[in-house]
Design a protein around this motif. Structure first.
Motif, PDB file in Angstrom:
ATOM      1  N   ASN A  43      -6.510  -0.869  -5.527  1.00 52.68           N
ATOM      2  CA  ASN A  43      -5.892   0.367  -5.058  1.00 52.68           C
ATOM      3  C   ASN A  43      -5.958   1.386  -6.183  1.00 52.68           C
ATOM      4  O   ASN A  43      -5.405   1.153  -7.250  1.00 52.68           O
ATOM      5  CB  ASN A  43      -4.399   0.160  -4.778  1.00 52.68           C
ATOM      6  CG  ASN A  43      -4.134  -0.616  -3.498  1.00 52.68           C
ATOM      7  OD1 ASN A  43      -3.371  -0.185  -2.666  1.00 52.68           O
ATOM      8  ND2 ASN A  43      -4.763  -1.769  -3.359  1.00 52.68           N
ATOM      9  N   TYR A  70       0.834  -1.196   0.000  1.00 53.77           N
ATOM     10  CA  TYR A  70       0.000   0.000   0.000  1.00 53.77           C
ATOM     11  C   TYR A  70       0.874   1.253   0.000  1.00 53.77           C
ATOM     12  O   TYR A  70       0.721   2.146  -0.814  1.00 53.77           O
ATOM     13  CB  TYR A  70      -0.921  -0.022   1.218  1.00 53.77           C
ATOM     14  CG  TYR A  70      -1.660   1.262   1.493  1.00 53.77           C
ATOM     15  CD1 TYR A  70      -2.896   1.511   0.905  1.00 53.77           C
ATOM     16  CD2 TYR A  70      -1.122   2.225   2.335  1.00 53.77           C
ATOM     17  CE1 TYR A  70      -3.572   2.687   1.157  1.00 53.77           C
ATOM     18  CE2 TYR A  70      -1.789   3.403   2.595  1.00 53.77           C
ATOM     19  CZ  TYR A  70      -3.019   3.634   2.007  1.00 53.77           C
ATOM     20  OH  TYR A  70      -3.672   4.803   2.262  1.00 53.77           O
ATOM     21  N   HIS A 126      -8.650  -5.947  -2.983  1.00 53.33           N
ATOM     22  CA  HIS A 126      -8.235  -4.601  -2.587  1.00 53.33           C
ATOM     23  C   HIS A 126      -7.763  -3.824  -3.809  1.00 53.33           C
ATOM     24  O   HIS A 126      -6.572  -3.617  -3.985  1.00 53.33           O
ATOM     25  CB  HIS A 126      -7.094  -4.649  -1.573  1.00 53.33           C
ATOM     26  CG  HIS A 126      -7.500  -5.086  -0.201  1.00 53.33           C
ATOM     27  ND1 HIS A 126      -8.693  -4.737   0.370  1.00 53.33           N
ATOM     28  CD2 HIS A 126      -6.836  -5.820   0.720  1.00 53.33           C
ATOM     29  CE1 HIS A 126      -8.760  -5.266   1.593  1.00 53.33           C
ATOM     30  NE2 HIS A 126      -7.656  -5.933   1.818  1.00 53.33           N
ATOM     31  N   ASN A 155     -11.061 -11.650  -0.931  1.00 51.64           N
ATOM     32  CA  ASN A 155     -11.101 -10.268  -0.458  1.00 51.64           C
ATOM     33  C   ASN A 155     -10.251  -9.387  -1.382  1.00 51.64           C
ATOM     34  O   ASN A 155      -9.034  -9.444  -1.377  1.00 51.64           O
ATOM     35  CB  ASN A 155     -10.547 -10.230   0.970  1.00 51.64           C
ATOM     36  CG  ASN A 155     -10.744  -8.900   1.665  1.00 51.64           C
ATOM     37  OD1 ASN A 155     -10.361  -8.742   2.812  1.00 51.64           O
ATOM     38  ND2 ASN A 155     -11.334  -7.933   0.994  1.00 51.64           N
ATOM     39  N   VAL A 184      -8.119   2.658  -1.192  1.00 52.47           N
ATOM     40  CA  VAL A 184      -8.122   1.198  -1.201  1.00 52.47           C
ATOM     41  C   VAL A 184      -9.533   0.698  -0.981  1.00 52.47           C
ATOM     42  O   VAL A 184     -10.131   0.950   0.055  1.00 52.47           O
ATOM     43  CB  VAL A 184      -7.250   0.616  -0.075  1.00 52.47           C
ATOM     44  CG1 VAL A 184      -7.134  -0.890  -0.239  1.00 52.47           C
ATOM     45  CG2 VAL A 184      -5.892   1.255  -0.062  1.00 52.47           C
ATOM     46  N   CYS A 185     -10.052   0.009  -1.969  1.00 50.46           N
ATOM     47  CA  CYS A 185     -11.368  -0.588  -1.812  1.00 50.46           C
ATOM     48  C   CYS A 185     -11.217  -1.903  -1.063  1.00 50.46           C
ATOM     49  O   CYS A 185     -10.152  -2.503  -1.073  1.00 50.46           O
ATOM     50  CB  CYS A 185     -11.942  -0.888  -3.180  1.00 50.46           C
ATOM     51  SG  CYS A 185     -13.075   0.321  -3.717  1.00 50.46           S
ATOM     52  N   ASP A 186     -12.276  -2.316  -0.472  1.00 48.68           N
ATOM     53  CA  ASP A 186     -12.211  -3.552   0.306  1.00 48.68           C
ATOM     54  C   ASP A 186     -13.529  -4.265   0.082  1.00 48.68           C
ATOM     55  O   ASP A 186     -14.545  -3.882   0.628  1.00 48.68           O
ATOM     56  CB  ASP A 186     -12.025  -3.184   1.783  1.00 48.68           C
ATOM     57  CG  ASP A 186     -12.254  -4.365   2.715  1.00 48.68           C
ATOM     58  OD1 ASP A 186     -11.790  -5.468   2.394  1.00 48.68           O
ATOM     59  OD2 ASP A 186     -12.891  -4.157   3.770  1.00 48.68           O
ATOM     60  N   PHE A 209      -4.415  -8.519  -3.320  1.00 49.08           N
ATOM     61  CA  PHE A 209      -5.547  -9.001  -2.539  1.00 49.08           C
ATOM     62  C   PHE A 209      -5.346 -10.312  -1.808  1.00 49.08           C
ATOM     63  O   PHE A 209      -4.468 -11.097  -2.121  1.00 49.08           O
ATOM     64  CB  PHE A 209      -6.819  -9.047  -3.376  1.00 49.08           C
ATOM     65  CG  PHE A 209      -6.663  -9.700  -4.727  1.00 49.08           C
ATOM     66  CD1 PHE A 209      -6.158  -8.979  -5.785  1.00 49.08           C
ATOM     67  CD2 PHE A 209      -7.029 -11.012  -4.925  1.00 49.08           C
ATOM     68  CE1 PHE A 209      -6.012  -9.554  -7.046  1.00 49.08           C
ATOM     69  CE2 PHE A 209      -6.891 -11.600  -6.181  1.00 49.08           C
ATOM     70  CZ  PHE A 209      -6.379 -10.863  -7.225  1.00 49.08           C
ATOM     71  N   HIS A 244     -11.839  -3.896   6.335  1.00 52.03           N
ATOM     72  CA  HIS A 244     -11.533  -2.495   6.641  1.00 52.03           C
ATOM     73  C   HIS A 244     -12.677  -1.770   7.325  1.00 52.03           C
ATOM     74  O   HIS A 244     -12.529  -0.624   7.738  1.00 52.03           O
ATOM     75  CB  HIS A 244     -11.142  -1.723   5.375  1.00 52.03           C
ATOM     76  CG  HIS A 244      -9.879  -2.234   4.745  1.00 52.03           C
ATOM     77  ND1 HIS A 244      -9.441  -1.809   3.530  1.00 52.03           N
ATOM     78  CD2 HIS A 244      -8.959  -3.131   5.199  1.00 52.03           C
ATOM     79  CE1 HIS A 244      -8.297  -2.439   3.232  1.00 52.03           C
ATOM     80  NE2 HIS A 244      -8.011  -3.247   4.221  1.00 52.03           N
TER      81      HIS A 244
END
Ligand SMILES: Cc1cc2nc3c(=O)[nH]c(=O)nc-3n(C[C@H](O)[C@H](O)[C@H](O)COP(=O)(O)OP(=O)(O)OC[C@H]3O[C@@H](n4cnc5c(N)ncnc54)[C@H](O)[C@@H]3O)c2cc1C
Ligand code: SF4
Ligand code: SF4
Lengths: 417, 475
Positions: free
Chosen positions: B382, B328, B380, B378, B340-342, B372, B418
């Protein structure tokens, strides 16, 4: 000067606010306060540039509180150049700061002395006299060696056992006065590793303390003088000699001279050239053929005060990225007498003249390190920066530990006799 | 009432002057967490040292009807620790002691501000470890992990934080101390500890946390495998799970992430010619690791994996993981800010949704990197952006929404680890009916009838009828 230029705004944008630096920061660890963390300080700088806060006394206080140990840089995945950013801000703050004339005078005398060999010698004499009166004890100044200890090195010291190379060695400003024995040990070890050692009679101070403390103009002048002095020490073909530095703070500063000449390309080129041939003592000794020559002479049994622990000076590990070499050399010098020290890359609180400017904070930073030292069981702590050496000595005295402090050069010297 | 000088004085008496930050330059750095575009300078920041001080402060804030936002290290990515207007932030930065380790019964009790990695170091010498390992573990606090019910690469095998919290000491919004700290494997009565974990600072402040520790496995082996396409890496993940050949972690990094990592201080030696890197961890007894390896290796090969590396020495393993854990931050080299999506998707849709996220972002002219927790499905994504460009920020948020909708449509959920915070507040109704939300609100009000704890997060205002809440400062 407007507020925006107080800050290196472009660099501050490199921070993505991830917080991965927080726990490595000594001032954050002792206060638990975001504003005293690397991320917090960058946030404050950026806020000043964006006009969200005024660069008032509170702001300046947070900037001064920072040790400039650069531990945050070592862990930052985003490559934030924190040290350069902080030096910029300190310099800009110093320019506009309204210090009372007494403080200004004290600063200019203090930073002035460092640049002048005569003044350094006289000050040391006076301080030695003052010691007799107990005055120095009162202000917590380090004990000064006797006059006989405080001799300068000869300008030419021949290699032992056949010359492999000629090198220049940085004698430095306070080192000859406070730690003359370290300077002699350094030269001897280099000689035993096959180097003819030359000292520049013209050179006194590289200006690292000036740069860290916002004295930008003086820092530039001293950098220029340093570059010139070592350009004159050349081999028979006229090539400047490699420069060996045994003080991590000076080494890290000299390797980054280039920053000081952002708008002077010719000087920047010369600065880069000097950086390119500057080495920490350990870095240089870890290179062949010097390494082999030295190794032949090392006799681990000769070391007398084990177990030993190594403390990475901030400006060696974080500033110069040198970690492996001093450990390997020390290992070779003391054999299995090396024990681990917890958190070896964390600051001891010396931080240049920080320990003099902010003794309480400096003590608080040192405290956990002293505990780590106690837990390690070491009887000799080895480091390679004059400030750290004195800081540890003072802390060990206070904590009444039976541990002595040595510079890496001294340990190598003893083991190579 | 609200924050006035009488309150500040009273708080100083309880916490000492270092525990009450009221100067502007001390408060400004608290204006945001990892969701850096959402900002609000708190009126005050409090740094209690223990449960008693926290309770004393919370009582005073209760009397003064001031809103409270708990904060750990502020590494949250959903705005959970973003201050609220007129409110006070209570940080755990000075609650950093590991209180007790019971090696025999394998649990530890820590103050809420203990950093996740420091807890790990503290139990190392006992041959034990704390399983939840968010990539931010060098900085984030155990209290924050409880707040968000955080996960991490190894939670694929071990489960998120909630499965490792055995007890809590909670200070309620009214300033009462609720001691639920006896380690309970099978909670008697209502499982309040379970309820609190993941409540994002809306039910009170946890001051002490009792966690489960696990014995360090005999063998731990980290694998790095390279793929020529991100699709292939996703397919390999599905294959591993279908074959029940389950390592303890399956992580995937795409090319952009690899490049960023390799340019950073965390260089992990990931080859830059691969389109995707997969990190796996195998652990257990020597025999079981060998057996598992024999199953996994051919499965990876079928999907074209190459350049397989295996490491056992802890320094080598740490190096391979460092790149993942710092991914990150390393992305920060690309642009000043990062979103950052989660989102969680059923693992059989992994490949399709990874593609979809890329399409959504490129359709909006945004740069996306994917890294991810593949094992958990899950994602992520970015997205790099610059918060100073409002138009770009708008596109980022739109893309976030679209990705979230796509995941929900595929049968996934809003958050893997998150939390909802501010970031996904508006998405809650996509997932939950108004009845669902009303039930959650009633639970919350049972703890905090005035909705003073972390208001405006997690539960959408209308659903929660927070309109009833008196504005801080009003009586
Ligand atoms: C680089 C990076 C990588 C990350 N990787 C992961 C990952 O792999 N997995 C993952 O799950 N998350 C990850 N995160 C998100 C974040 O680190 C976690 O959510 C973490 O648990 C937050 O901890 P914190 O101490 O920073 O808490 P904060 O961000 O300060 O707070 C988080 C929430 O918890 C509440 N809270 C904090 N302390 C308490 C307390 N004592 N009592 C009650 N409530 C409290 C706050 O009000 C807030 O709502 C990552 C973040 C970053 C920046
Ligand atoms: S680690 Fe680097 S990017 Fe992250 S908050 Fe610290 S300085 Fe900023
Ligand atoms: S230089 Fe040292 S003291 Fe200053 S912010 Fe970085 S880690 Fe903290």
């Amino acid at each position: 000067m407007d507020n925006h230029s107080l800050v290196d705004y472009a660099k501050s944008l490199d921070c993505v606010h991830c917080g991965l630096c927080l726990n490595s920061c000594p001032t954050y660890r002792i206060t638990g306060r975001e504003s005293s963390s690397p991320r917090g300080r960058i946030h404050l700088m950026r806020s000043v540039a964006e006009g969200a806060i005024e660069p008032d006394d509170d702001f300046a206080e947070e900037m001064d509180f920072c040790l400039l140990c650069r531990n945050c840089e070592s862990v930052c995945p985003s490559g934030v150049r924190y040290g350069a950013m902080m030096e910029h801000t300190r310099g800009a703050l110093e320019e506009r700061r309204q210090r009372p004339w007494t403080a200004r005078l004290a600063r200019s005398i203090g930073f002035g002395i460092l640049r002048d060999r005569m003044a350094l010698r006289v000050t040391a004499r006076l301080a030695r006299l003052a010691e007799g009166t107990g005055l120095a004890r009162l202000v917590g100044a380090p004990a000064l060696p006797r006059h006989a200890e405080r001799v300068l090195l000869p300008t030419h010291m021949p290699a032992e056992g056949g010359e492999l190379a000629r090198v220049a060695m940085l004698e430095g400003c306070v080192m000859p006065e406070l730690l003359g024995h370290v300077q002699r040990a350094t030269a001897q070890v280099l000689q035993r590793a096959g180097c003819t050692v030359q000292i520049s009679p013209m050179h006194v101070c590289c200006g690292s303390l000036h740069a860290h403390n916002g004295e930008v103009k003086a820092a530039c002048e001293l950098a220029r003088a340093t570059i010139e002095a070592y350009e004159r020490l050349t081999d028979e073909r006229g090539n400047p000699l490699p420069l060996i530095i045994n003080s991590a703070g000076c080494g890290s500063h000299i390797k980054e001279f280039e920053h000081l000449f952002a708008d002077d390309e010719t000087m920047a080129v010369r600065a880069r050239a000097l950086s390119g041939r500057s080495f920490d003592l350990s870095q240089f000794l870890a290179r062949e053929p010097f390494r082999s020559r030295l190794m032949q002479r090392l006799n681990p049994k000769a070391s007398h005060q084990g177990p030993y622990a190594w403390d990475d000076p901030c400006h060696l590990c974080h500033g110069q990225g040198v970690r492996r070499e001093p450990r390997e050399l020390l290992q070779a010098a003391v054999g299995d007498g090396l024990v681990p020290l917890a958190d070896p890359e964390s600051c001891c609180g010396s931080a240049g003249i920080y320990s003099l400017l902010r003794p309480r904070d400096s003590q608080a930073v040192l405290q956990p390190r002293i505990e780590a030292l106690r837990a390690s069981g070491a009887r000799t702590l080895v480091t390679s920066n004059p400030g750290c050496q004195m800081q540890w000595e003072a802390g060990i005295r206070t904590a009444q530990l039976d541990v002595s402090v040595s510079h890496l050069a001294e340990v190598l010297e003893r083991a190579s006799r | 009432m609200g924050v006035d000088s009488t309150l500040v004085e009273a708080l100083r008496r309880e916490l000492g002057s270092d525990g009450v930050l009221d100067r502007r330059s001390q408060r400004v750095p608290y204006e945001c967490d990892g969701l850096a575009f959402a900002r609000q300078v708190p009126e005050l920041v409090l740094l209690p040292r223990d449960t008693q001080q926290t309770a004393a402060a919370m009582r005073l804030l209760h009397e003064a009807r001031v809103a409270i936002v708990p904060r750990g290290a502020g590494t949250g990515l959903s705005g959970g620790a973003t201050p609220v207007e007129g409110g006070v932030t209570i940080g755990t930065g000075r609650m950093r002691s590991v209180l007790h380790i019971d090696a025999l019964n394998r649990w530890a009790r820590v103050q809420a501000g203990v950093v996740n990695a420091d807890l790990g170091h503290a139990c190392e010498s006992h041959g034990l470890f704390y399983a939840p390992d968010p990539s931010s573990q060098k900085a984030c606090t155990v209290g924050g992990n409880v707040g968000e019910n955080s996960g991490g690469p190894h939670c694929f095998r071990y489960g998120n934080t909630s499965q490792h919290v055995l007890g809590l000491v909670i200070v309620t919004p009214q300033g009462e101390i609720l001691d639920l700290s006896e380690p309970q494997v099978d909670p008697q009565g209502l499982d309040l500890v379970g309820l609190f974990t993941g409540s994002e600072g809306m039910l009170g402040i946890a001051t002490e946390i009792t966690v489960r520790l696990l014995p360090v496995p005999e063998v731990v082996e980290t694998w790095v495998a390279l793929f020529r396409s991100l699709d292939a890496a996703c397919d390999a993940t599905s294959d591993l799970i279908a074959a029940r050949a389950e390592p303890s972690a399956i992580e995937i990094l795409d090319k952009l992430t690899i490049e960023a990592v390799e340019q950073s201080v965390l260089r992990a030696g990931y080859p830059q010619d691969a389109e995707a890197v997969m990190l796996l961890e195998l652990e257990g007894s020597e025999a079981s690791v060998q057996a598992n390896a024999a199953v996994i290796e051919p499965l990876l090969a079928v999907r074209g994996a190459f350049g397989l590396r295996r490491a056992r020495a802890s320094a080598d393993r740490a190096r391979l993981w460092a790149g993942r854990k710092g991914a990150y931050g390393a992305m920060g080299r690309i642009a000043p800010d990062l979103y950052v999506c989660d989102a969680v998707v059923p693992r059989r849709h992994l490949r399709a949704l990874v593609r979809r996220t890329t399409e959504i972002c490129s359709g909006k002219g945004l740069r996306i990197a994917n890294v991810f927790h593949a094992g958990d499905g899950n994602l992520h994504p970015n997205i790099s952006y610059d918060r100073r460009n409002p138009e770009e920020l708008r596109r980022v948020l739109e893309a976030g929404d679209e990705m979230m909708r796509a995941c929900i449509e595929a049968g996934g959920s809003l958050s893997g680890e998150h939390g909802i915070g501010l970031e996904k507040l508006s998405a809650m109704p996509w997932m939950f009916s108004s009845e669902d939300l009303a039930v959650m609100c009633r639970v919350r009000e049972a703890w905090d009838p005035e909705c003073r704890m972390n208001p405006g997060k997690l539960l959408p205002i209308r659903a929660c009828m927070e309109t009833r809440m008196r504005a801080p400062g009003a009586t």
